[in-house]
Design a protein around this motif. Structure first.
Motif, PDB file in Angstrom:
ATOM      1  N   ARG A  89       0.856  -1.189   0.000  1.00 16.19           N
ATOM      2  CA  ARG A  89       0.000   0.000   0.000  1.00 16.19           C
ATOM      3  C   ARG A  89       0.889   1.234   0.000  1.00 16.19           C
ATOM      4  O   ARG A  89       1.842   1.333   0.768  1.00 16.19           O
ATOM      5  CB  ARG A  89      -0.899  -0.006   1.231  1.00 16.19           C
ATOM      6  CG  ARG A  89      -1.899   1.131   1.314  1.00 16.19           C
ATOM      7  CD  ARG A  89      -2.811   0.920   2.527  1.00 16.19           C
ATOM      8  NE  ARG A  89      -3.843   1.940   2.631  1.00 16.19           N
ATOM      9  CZ  ARG A  89      -3.687   3.104   3.267  1.00 16.19           C
ATOM     10  NH1 ARG A  89      -2.520   3.394   3.845  1.00 16.19           N
ATOM     11  NH2 ARG A  89      -4.676   3.975   3.322  1.00 16.19           N
ATOM     12  N   PHE A  90       0.572   2.159  -0.878  1.00 14.50           N
ATOM     13  CA  PHE A  90       1.274   3.425  -0.926  1.00 14.50           C
ATOM     14  C   PHE A  90       0.504   4.423  -0.059  1.00 14.50           C
ATOM     15  O   PHE A  90      -0.580   4.881  -0.442  1.00 14.50           O
ATOM     16  CB  PHE A  90       1.379   3.950  -2.359  1.00 14.50           C
ATOM     17  CG  PHE A  90       1.932   2.944  -3.338  1.00 14.50           C
ATOM     18  CD1 PHE A  90       3.288   2.680  -3.375  1.00 14.50           C
ATOM     19  CD2 PHE A  90       1.097   2.265  -4.213  1.00 14.50           C
ATOM     20  CE1 PHE A  90       3.811   1.761  -4.282  1.00 14.50           C
ATOM     21  CE2 PHE A  90       1.599   1.350  -5.115  1.00 14.50           C
ATOM     22  CZ  PHE A  90       2.968   1.088  -5.146  1.00 14.50           C
ATOM     23  N   ASP A  91       1.022   4.737   1.119  1.00 16.45           N
ATOM     24  CA  ASP A  91       0.340   5.685   1.997  1.00 16.45           C
ATOM     25  C   ASP A  91       0.439   7.102   1.440  1.00 16.45           C
ATOM     26  O   ASP A  91       1.513   7.526   0.989  1.00 16.45           O
ATOM     27  CB  ASP A  91       0.949   5.651   3.398  1.00 16.45           C
ATOM     28  CG  ASP A  91       0.710   4.331   4.106  1.00 16.45           C
ATOM     29  OD1 ASP A  91      -0.371   3.744   3.900  1.00 16.45           O
ATOM     30  OD2 ASP A  91       1.602   3.887   4.859  1.00 16.45           O
ATOM     31  N   GLU A  92      -0.664   7.818   1.494  1.00 13.52           N
ATOM     32  CA  GLU A  92      -0.672   9.221   1.083  1.00 13.52           C
ATOM     33  C   GLU A  92      -0.242  10.068   2.280  1.00 13.52           C
ATOM     34  O   GLU A  92      -1.076  10.509   3.076  1.00 13.52           O
ATOM     35  CB  GLU A  92      -2.068   9.620   0.595  1.00 13.52           C
ATOM     36  CG  GLU A  92      -2.525   8.866  -0.638  1.00 13.52           C
ATOM     37  CD  GLU A  92      -1.702   9.205  -1.867  1.00 13.52           C
ATOM     38  OE1 GLU A  92      -1.885  10.303  -2.426  1.00 13.52           O
ATOM     39  OE2 GLU A  92      -0.870   8.372  -2.278  1.00 13.52           O
ATOM     40  N   VAL A 372       8.580   3.565  -3.552  1.00 16.37           N
ATOM     41  CA  VAL A 372       9.509   4.683  -3.408  1.00 16.37           C
ATOM     42  C   VAL A 372      10.344   4.492  -2.145  1.00 16.37           C
ATOM     43  O   VAL A 372       9.805   4.162  -1.082  1.00 16.37           O
ATOM     44  CB  VAL A 372       8.730   6.010  -3.325  1.00 16.37           C
ATOM     45  CG1 VAL A 372       9.685   7.185  -3.136  1.00 16.37           C
ATOM     46  CG2 VAL A 372       7.879   6.199  -4.576  1.00 16.37           C
ATOM     47  N   PRO A 373      11.665   4.712  -2.207  1.00 17.70           N
ATOM     48  CA  PRO A 373      12.500   4.646  -1.005  1.00 17.70           C
ATOM     49  C   PRO A 373      12.008   5.606   0.070  1.00 17.70           C
ATOM     50  O   PRO A 373      11.464   6.678  -0.239  1.00 17.70           O
ATOM     51  CB  PRO A 373      13.893   5.041  -1.513  1.00 17.70           C
ATOM     52  CG  PRO A 373      13.860   4.741  -2.974  1.00 17.70           C
ATOM     53  CD  PRO A 373      12.449   4.987  -3.415  1.00 17.70           C
ATOM     54  N   GLU A 376      12.634   9.286  -0.115  1.00 17.78           N
ATOM     55  CA  GLU A 376      12.099  10.002  -1.266  1.00 17.78           C
ATOM     56  C   GLU A 376      10.593  10.220  -1.177  1.00 17.78           C
ATOM     57  O   GLU A 376      10.018  10.940  -1.992  1.00 17.78           O
ATOM     58  CB  GLU A 376      12.402   9.220  -2.546  1.00 17.78           C
ATOM     59  CG  GLU A 376      13.859   9.254  -2.966  1.00 17.78           C
ATOM     60  CD  GLU A 376      14.249  10.637  -3.473  1.00 17.78           C
ATOM     61  OE1 GLU A 376      13.683  11.090  -4.487  1.00 17.78           O
ATOM     62  OE2 GLU A 376      15.102  11.259  -2.833  1.00 17.78           O
ATOM     63  N   LYS A 377       9.948   9.598  -0.192  1.00 22.51           N
ATOM     64  CA  LYS A 377       8.487   9.597  -0.156  1.00 22.51           C
ATOM     65  C   LYS A 377       7.894  11.001  -0.058  1.00 22.51           C
ATOM     66  O   LYS A 377       6.921  11.319  -0.738  1.00 22.51           O
ATOM     67  CB  LYS A 377       7.989   8.728   1.000  1.00 22.51           C
ATOM     68  CG  LYS A 377       8.126   7.229   0.747  1.00 22.51           C
ATOM     69  CD  LYS A 377       7.539   6.417   1.889  1.00 22.51           C
ATOM     70  CE  LYS A 377       7.619   4.924   1.577  1.00 22.51           C
ATOM     71  NZ  LYS A 377       7.068   4.105   2.684  1.00 22.51           N
ATOM     72  N   MET A 378       8.474  11.851   0.794  1.00 24.17           N
ATOM     73  CA  MET A 378       7.893  13.182   0.973  1.00 24.17           C
ATOM     74  C   MET A 378       8.075  14.034  -0.274  1.00 24.17           C
ATOM     75  O   MET A 378       7.180  14.790  -0.654  1.00 24.17           O
ATOM     76  CB  MET A 378       8.539  13.858   2.178  1.00 24.17           C
ATOM     77  CG  MET A 378       7.648  14.887   2.841  1.00 24.17           C
ATOM     78  SD  MET A 378       6.160  14.146   3.576  1.00 24.17           S
ATOM     79  CE  MET A 378       4.877  14.901   2.594  1.00 24.17           C
ATOM     80  N   ARG A 379       9.231  13.881  -0.931  1.00 25.38           N
ATOM     81  CA  ARG A 379       9.449  14.638  -2.170  1.00 25.38           C
ATOM     82  C   ARG A 379       8.420  14.234  -3.222  1.00 25.38           C
ATOM     83  O   ARG A 379       7.854  15.089  -3.918  1.00 25.38           O
ATOM     84  CB  ARG A 379      10.866  14.396  -2.693  1.00 25.38           C
ATOM     85  CG  ARG A 379      11.194  15.163  -3.978  1.00 25.38           C
ATOM     86  CD  ARG A 379      12.488  14.679  -4.613  1.00 25.38           C
ATOM     87  NE  ARG A 379      12.417  13.286  -5.018  1.00 25.38           N
ATOM     88  CZ  ARG A 379      11.814  12.868  -6.138  1.00 25.38           C
ATOM     89  NH1 ARG A 379      11.215  13.727  -6.951  1.00 25.38           N
ATOM     90  NH2 ARG A 379      11.817  11.582  -6.444  1.00 25.38           N
TER      91      ARG A 379
END
Length: 536
Positions: A89-92, A372-373, A376-379
């Motif tokens: 799951r990709f958390d927003e 995404v590492p 890098e997630k916040m970027r």
């Protein structure tokens, strides 16, 4: 045949999201505007489904974001499945915004709220009205309109803005090309209710050996289904609900039940970008200027921001407060954004399509690459929410040599902070709802008589000479030692939160544009005249 005088309002062609936003912003900036659309009403079919953080900030400046939030569904994450197996799951992650998450909402609902706002400003969309021709001269545009009753009308208007979609009449009449390419796969679209084990705040992405499937969130428990189909599919024929059901069951591997279809269709994704956004006295905005994949939900948002960028510039030029060259910065600033959106969405779409064509080993590599590492997630989230857009290359955004250690640089989006106004708590963004530029002069953190005198002198001079287009504010601490002129607003920053967010160590100034981006900053309080001399 009727003829309208040469003092006619600006003509906006196209009454969907971008056109409604353009007309509303022009009206908010006291520009007379007329908006036409060839359709009889708002299209109920769902094409755009997401409003990102930056667009929500813009809608806040219009005063309508509460209506949007009240009927939208926040997007909390995206769940990924591969051949029916859950892979992650990709958390927003919440971004630095009063609106930290995207919202799911049908485009028709967004347009209904925008149109109601436009009507409150005294402007109404003229439906079933088409642009048929236009001719430009040095100071006017002569346009021919065809009304639903067959009546023809000649309009002479100072400017025409084409917000009329991918098949733009304005673009065609100005002979602007629309180079690009079509995606090789046709796509299926469906606005339906889905019963099954779905989290209401999650979107779903299914990769399957036979193709991809997306279940995007809407509101009221509905879902927007998007999937590629066989290349030989006849896209002139809409799919049936049964065909959509079969595809969803097959590619998801879940026992979902689809019902209540509002819209079923096939379409082709195109990647196209107009070489120029301006031709003399005509402009292009939204899908009339750029089209791309719907993955990422960036199309409607980019159109909203096109309108928000152009309207205030056109208003200042029409009033004589800014030179005509400011209008050229619309293309400079916004076309680079569209280039990035096209490249980003094309890569994401091609990767999803590529899965079915790869070997098992390469499929696993592709899936692993989608995560995404951590660092890098916040970027990535900032880019998804479009809060990292940067106009630093614009001639209107200038950074003096001295530089700041931190804080938003010229060209960057202004950031929010709690403040006090007349002793009452509010947000910094509330001040940016003004249609004017906003100048913020920071008083020293401690009492310095000579500096305070200079600050109030500068504030009074700017308010006197430019107050019709620049709102002047002095940022002070809670002690109230600074006496401000009557035409200047005093902001209280008792915890120095605003000062810290903007990197102000002692005194300094920020000039923020009507679209919420930093135009200029400096440690020197008297340097505003240098900026104005350079750009005005």
């Amino acid at each position: 045949m009727n003829k309208t005088s040469a003092n006619s309002p600006v003509l906006v062609v196209g009454g969907r999201t971008t056109g409604l936003m353009m007309a509303a912003e022009l009206a908010r900036h006291d520009v007379a505007v007329r908006i036409i659309d060839k359709s009889p009403g708002i299209d109920p079919h769902c094409r755009a489904t997401v409003l990102h953080s930056r667009s929500l900030e813009i809608l806040h400046s219009l005063g309508i974001v509460d209506d949007i939030v009240a009927c939208a569904q926040p997007l909390h994450g995206v769940s990924l499945y591969v051949n029916g197996e859950a892979r992650g799951r990709f958390d927003e992650l919440p971004v630095d915004s009063p609106f930290p998450l995207s919202l799911g909402l049908p485009q028709a609902t967004t347009e209904t709220i925008l149109e109601k706002h436009l009507n409150s400003l005294g402007v109404f969309v003229e439906r079933s009205t088409q642009l048929t021709s236009l001719e430009q001269s040095a100071d006017t545009v002569r346009a021919s309109l065809l009304h639903d009753d067959g009546r023809e009308e000649i309009v002479e208007t100072p400017w025409v803005i084409g917000c009329d979609g991918a098949h733009s009449t304005v673009r065609h009449l100005t002979e602007e090309t629309f180079p690009g390419e079509a995606d090789p796969y046709p796509y299926l679209l469906a606005d339906v209710v889905i019963d099954g084990a779905l989290e209401p705040g999650d979107a779903y992405f299914f990769l399957h050996n036979d193709g991809e499937l997306f279940l995007f969130i809407l509101n009221e428990g509905r879902r927007f289904v998007v999937a590629n189909v066989a290349k030989e599919t006849d896209i002139t024929k809409a799919p049936t609900l049964e065909q959509v059901q079969e595809l969803v069951t097959h590619r998801s591997g879940h026992d979902f039940h689809l019902s209540d279809p509002r819209w079923l269709a096939h379409f082709h994704i195109n990647y196209r970008l107009a070489p120029h956004y301006r031709h003399g006295r005509t402009f292009l905005a939204g899908d009339a200027a750029h089209v791309h994949s719907l993955l990422g939900g960036l199309g409607m948002n980019t159109g909203i921001q096109d309108a928000h960028n152009l309207a205030w510039k056109l208003a200042l030029v029409m009033r004589g407060d800014a030179p005509a060259a400011w209008l050229d910065t619309y293309e400079i600033e916004r076309r680079q954004v569209a280039e990035d959106v096209i490249a980003t969405t094309k890569l994401a779409t091609q990767n999803a399509e590529l899965f079915a064509e790869l070997s098992s080993t390469d499929r696993e590599k592709l899936v692993a690459h989608m995560f995404v590492p951590e660092g890098e997630k916040m970027r990535v989230r900032n880019h998804e929410e479009q809060i990292d857009l940067d106009y630093r290359s614009s001639p209107l955004c200038i950074e003096p040599e001295e530089g700041f250690a931190h804080g938003p640089h010229p060209g960057a989006r202004a950031v929010d902070s709690p403040i006090f106004l007349d002793g009452q708590p509010c947000q910094f963004y509330d001040l940016l709802r003004s249609p004017k530029h906003c100048l913020f002069l920071y008083a020293p953190a401690s009492s310095q008589g000579s500096v305070l005198s200079e600050l109030t002198t500068v504030a009074e001079a700017v308010a006197r000479d430019h107050g019709h287009w620049i709102a002047v504010h002095i940022v002070d601490d809670w002690n109230g030692e600074t006496t401000v002129p009557s035409n200047v607003t005093r902001i209280e920053d008792p915890q120095q939160t605003l000062r810290q967010r903007y990197g102000i160590e002692s005194t300094g100034m920020y000039l923020i544009r009507p679209d919420g981006y930093v135009a200029y900053r400096s440690w020197r309080l008297d340097s505003i005249d240098e900026y104005l001399a350079h750009v005005v």
